[in-house]
Structure formats: structure tokens, C-alpha cells
Design a protein around this motif. Structure first.
Motif, mmCIF file in Angstrom:
data_model
loop_
_atom_site.group_PDB
_atom_site.id
_atom_site.type_symbol
_atom_site.label_atom_id
_atom_site.label_comp_id
_atom_site.label_asym_id
_atom_site.label_seq_id
_atom_site.Cartn_x
_atom_site.Cartn_y
_atom_site.Cartn_z
ATOM 1 N N VAL A 21 11.158 -4.626 -0.356
ATOM 2 C CA VAL A 21 10.228 -3.315 -0.156
ATOM 3 C C VAL A 21 11.511 -2.180 0.606
ATOM 4 C CG1 VAL A 21 8.061 -4.147 -0.324
ATOM 5 C CG2 VAL A 21 9.410 -4.177 1.822
ATOM 6 N N VAL A 22 12.555 -2.581 0.980
ATOM 7 C CA VAL A 22 13.424 -1.760 2.001
ATOM 8 C C VAL A 22 13.925 -0.525 1.045
ATOM 9 C CG1 VAL A 22 15.442 -1.660 3.025
ATOM 10 C CG2 VAL A 22 14.065 -3.623 3.445
ATOM 11 N N GLY A 23 13.652 0.529 1.592
ATOM 12 C CA GLY A 23 13.823 1.811 0.944
ATOM 13 C C GLY A 23 12.865 2.541 0.002
ATOM 14 N N GLU A 24 11.804 1.662 -0.096
ATOM 15 C CA GLU A 24 10.762 2.192 -0.840
ATOM 16 C C GLU A 24 9.565 2.784 -0.077
ATOM 17 O OE1 GLU A 24 8.910 -0.885 -3.425
ATOM 18 O OE2 GLU A 24 10.873 -1.477 -4.430
ATOM 19 N N ALA A 25 8.614 3.676 -0.806
ATOM 20 C CA ALA A 25 7.652 4.328 0.171
ATOM 21 C C ALA A 25 6.908 3.232 0.696
ATOM 22 C CB ALA A 25 7.007 5.357 -0.944
ATOM 23 N N PHE A 26 6.028 3.601 1.721
ATOM 24 C CA PHE A 26 5.109 2.879 2.305
ATOM 25 C C PHE A 26 3.939 2.645 1.490
ATOM 26 C CE2 PHE A 26 1.614 2.206 5.293
ATOM 27 C CZ PHE A 26 2.097 0.745 5.439
ATOM 28 N N ASP A 27 3.393 1.309 1.107
ATOM 29 C CA ASP A 27 2.288 1.376 0.325
ATOM 30 C C ASP A 27 1.299 -0.035 1.140
ATOM 31 O OD1 ASP A 27 0.129 0.485 -1.551
ATOM 32 O OD2 ASP A 27 1.722 0.218 -2.962
ATOM 33 N N ALA A 28 0.151 0.609 1.712
ATOM 34 C CA ALA A 28 -0.604 -0.328 2.456
ATOM 35 C C ALA A 28 -1.193 -1.588 1.526
ATOM 36 C CB ALA A 28 -1.917 0.440 3.166
ATOM 37 N N ASP A 29 -1.247 -1.322 0.256
ATOM 38 C CA ASP A 29 -1.685 -2.255 -0.384
ATOM 39 C C ASP A 29 -0.816 -3.797 -0.532
ATOM 40 O OD1 ASP A 29 -3.881 -0.863 -1.345
ATOM 41 O OD2 ASP A 29 -3.018 -0.275 -3.029
ATOM 42 N N ASP A 50 15.393 12.042 3.753
ATOM 43 C CA ASP A 50 14.555 10.925 2.701
ATOM 44 C C ASP A 50 13.889 9.666 2.775
ATOM 45 O OD1 ASP A 50 16.030 12.787 1.100
ATOM 46 O OD2 ASP A 50 17.954 11.494 0.766
ATOM 47 N N MET A 51 14.316 9.295 4.318
ATOM 48 C CA MET A 51 13.560 7.881 4.556
ATOM 49 C C MET A 51 12.469 8.272 5.208
ATOM 50 S SD MET A 51 15.370 5.603 3.372
ATOM 51 C CE MET A 51 14.979 3.941 4.301
ATOM 52 N N VAL A 65 10.034 2.375 3.835
ATOM 53 C CA VAL A 65 10.248 1.416 4.460
ATOM 54 C C VAL A 65 11.873 1.308 5.155
ATOM 55 C CG1 VAL A 65 10.447 -1.157 4.453
ATOM 56 C CG2 VAL A 65 8.585 0.077 3.482
ATOM 57 N N ILE A 66 11.960 1.151 6.380
ATOM 58 C CA ILE A 66 13.212 0.846 6.906
ATOM 59 C C ILE A 66 13.897 -0.433 7.145
ATOM 60 C CG2 ILE A 66 14.827 1.722 8.933
ATOM 61 C CD1 ILE A 66 13.054 4.401 9.005
ATOM 62 N N ASP A 67 13.039 -1.285 7.568
ATOM 63 C CA ASP A 67 13.315 -2.550 7.489
ATOM 64 C C ASP A 67 12.249 -3.493 7.624
ATOM 65 O OD1 ASP A 67 14.744 -4.757 8.618
ATOM 66 O OD2 ASP A 67 14.436 -4.552 10.823
ATOM 67 N N VAL A 68 12.346 -4.714 7.261
ATOM 68 C CA VAL A 68 11.456 -5.617 6.999
ATOM 69 C C VAL A 68 11.415 -6.766 8.145
ATOM 70 C CG1 VAL A 68 10.606 -7.649 5.481
ATOM 71 C CG2 VAL A 68 11.343 -5.508 4.522
ATOM 72 N N ILE A 75 -0.320 -12.600 -1.269
ATOM 73 C CA ILE A 75 -0.683 -13.846 -0.539
ATOM 74 C C ILE A 75 -0.056 -13.554 1.194
ATOM 75 C CG2 ILE A 75 -0.950 -15.371 -2.508
ATOM 76 C CD1 ILE A 75 1.678 -16.546 -1.539
ATOM 77 N N ARG A 76 0.793 -12.671 1.106
ATOM 78 C CA ARG A 76 1.397 -12.468 2.513
ATOM 79 C C ARG A 76 1.949 -11.061 2.392
ATOM 80 N NH1 ARG A 76 5.153 -15.689 6.117
ATOM 81 N NH2 ARG A 76 7.048 -14.349 5.026
ATOM 82 N N PHE A 77 1.193 -10.105 3.250
ATOM 83 C CA PHE A 77 1.825 -8.488 3.491
ATOM 84 C C PHE A 77 3.120 -8.383 3.999
ATOM 85 C CE2 PHE A 77 -2.703 -8.318 2.896
ATOM 86 C CZ PHE A 77 -3.012 -7.194 1.962
ATOM 87 N N ALA A 78 4.152 -7.669 3.539
ATOM 88 C CA ALA A 78 5.167 -7.752 4.145
ATOM 89 C C ALA A 78 4.971 -6.903 5.476
ATOM 90 C CB ALA A 78 6.209 -6.891 3.311
ATOM 91 N N LYS A 79 5.503 -7.434 6.630
ATOM 92 C CA LYS A 79 5.424 -6.587 7.708
ATOM 93 C C LYS A 79 6.537 -5.882 8.010
ATOM 94 C CE LYS A 79 2.541 -9.716 9.954
ATOM 95 N NZ LYS A 79 2.224 -10.974 10.833
ATOM 96 N N VAL A 80 6.428 -4.415 8.098
ATOM 97 C CA VAL A 80 7.765 -3.509 7.969
ATOM 98 C C VAL A 80 7.650 -2.618 8.807
ATOM 99 C CG1 VAL A 80 7.632 -4.041 5.309
ATOM 100 C CG2 VAL A 80 6.374 -1.955 6.471
#
Length: 180
Positions: free
Chosen positions: A129-137, A151-152, A156-159, A171-176
Motif C-alpha cells: 500500500v505504500v504510495g497508494e491513496a488511503f483506503d479505510a476498507d 502528490d503524497m 500512504v507514506i509508511d507501513v 484478515i488484518r488491516f495494514a497499519k499505516v
């Protein structure tokens, strides 16, 4: 006239006897209808009782099967992971006597790749997800920091912790960390 009266008396008695017989037959017919209805009711009650017992047995059987399925659901995956566990045991034994750190590092990388490949084959996918738009789903924002460039923003800047999907279900959300 006596004779006529006797005949009339006999006819009256015969009519009364006939009426009594008809009444007795009607009562017998009514009793047989009652018996028929009570037999039908008894049969219906018996069928109902059997149906309830059969349904109860069905519920118990499916409940038992569901419990067994839950208990053995991971058996296939765990069986496949046993080879990885064996590889880790061999790697640990090799590390105890290893002189060359590079070969140990390569061995651990091989075990890691094998482990990840087994999980991928079971439907597990890592979220990149790094560099992608934040998606709460799919992601959980831990914190927001100033974006390094325009542009950022809201991306998502970091995971902090990787997210995973299993057969397209999170099954597990990415904490970003997201940019603002």
C-alpha cells in the motif's frame, strides 16, 4: 277386531324394533367415524413425533459436523507448514555450528520464501500500500505526518504493520502512516 289390533300391535312393535335397530346402526356408524378420526389423529401425532425426533437428530448431527469441521479446518494448512517447521529446525541446528553467516542467511531466506509460498497458495496475500491513496476498507491510519510533497497528500507514506487478505477478504488491516 282383536285380530286387527294384534296385527297393528305387532306392526307397531316391529316398527319400534326397526327404529331401534336403525338408531343402533347410526350409533355404530357414529362410533366407527369417531374411531376412524381418533385413528387418524393418532397416526398424525405419531408422524409428528417422528418428524420432530428426526429433525432433532438432524440438528445434533449437523452441529457435531460443524464442530468437527471447525476443529479440523486448519489441518491441511498445518500439514503443509510442517515442512517449514522442519526447515526451521534444520536452520537452527545449522546456526549452532555455522562458521559462515552468509550461508545461514541464505538458508533462512529459503525457509521464509517457502513459508510465504505455502501461505500464498492457501489464498493469503500481502497488501502493498505504500504510495497508494488511503483506503479505510483496507488500512488503519496510525498517524498522519506532513507530506514530503503535494502528490503524497492523503496517501500512504509508511507501513507500520503489513496488512493481509485471505481469499480477497481482509484478515488484518495494514497499519499505516499517511501524509497530510
Amino acid at each position: 277386531m282383536n285380530e286387527k289390533e294384534n296385527i297393528q300391535d305387532e306392526n307397531l312393535e316391529q316398527n319400534e324394533n326397526n327404529q331401534e335397530q336403525e338408531t343402533a346402526q347410526e350409533q355404530a356408524a357414529e362410533l366407527s367415524q369417531e374411531e376412524i378420526l381418533s385413528n387418524k389423529l393418532a397416526e398424525a401425532n405419531d408422524k409428528y413425533a417422528r418428524l420432530v425426533a428426526e429433525f432433532d437428530n438432524y440438528k445434533k448431527r449437523t452441529s457435531k459436523e460443524r464442530v468437527e469441521l471447525i476443529q479440523t479446518a486448519g489441518q491441511g494448512v498445518i500439514s503443509k507448514l510442517l515442512t517449514v517447521l522442519d526447515d526451521f529446525d534444520r536452520a537452527l541446528n545449522a546456526m549452532a555450528t555455522a562458521q559462515d553467516v552468509e550461508s545461514v542467511k541464505q538458508g533462512v531466506e529459503l525457509v521464509n520464501n517457502k513459508f510465504r509460498k505455502i501461505l500464498e497458495n492457501e489464498g493469503l496475500k500481502e497488501m502493498n500500500v505504500v504510495g497508494e491513496a488511503f483506503d479505510a476498507d483496507f488500512q488503519e491510519a496510525i498517524t498522519a505526518i506532513p507530506a514530503p510533497n503535494e502528490d503524497m497528500k492523503n496517501k500512504v507514506i509508511d507501513v507500520v504493520e503489513k496488512g493481509y487478505t485471505l481469499n480477497e477478504k481482509v484478515i488484518r488491516f495494514a497499519k499505516v502512516v499517511i501524509g497530510q
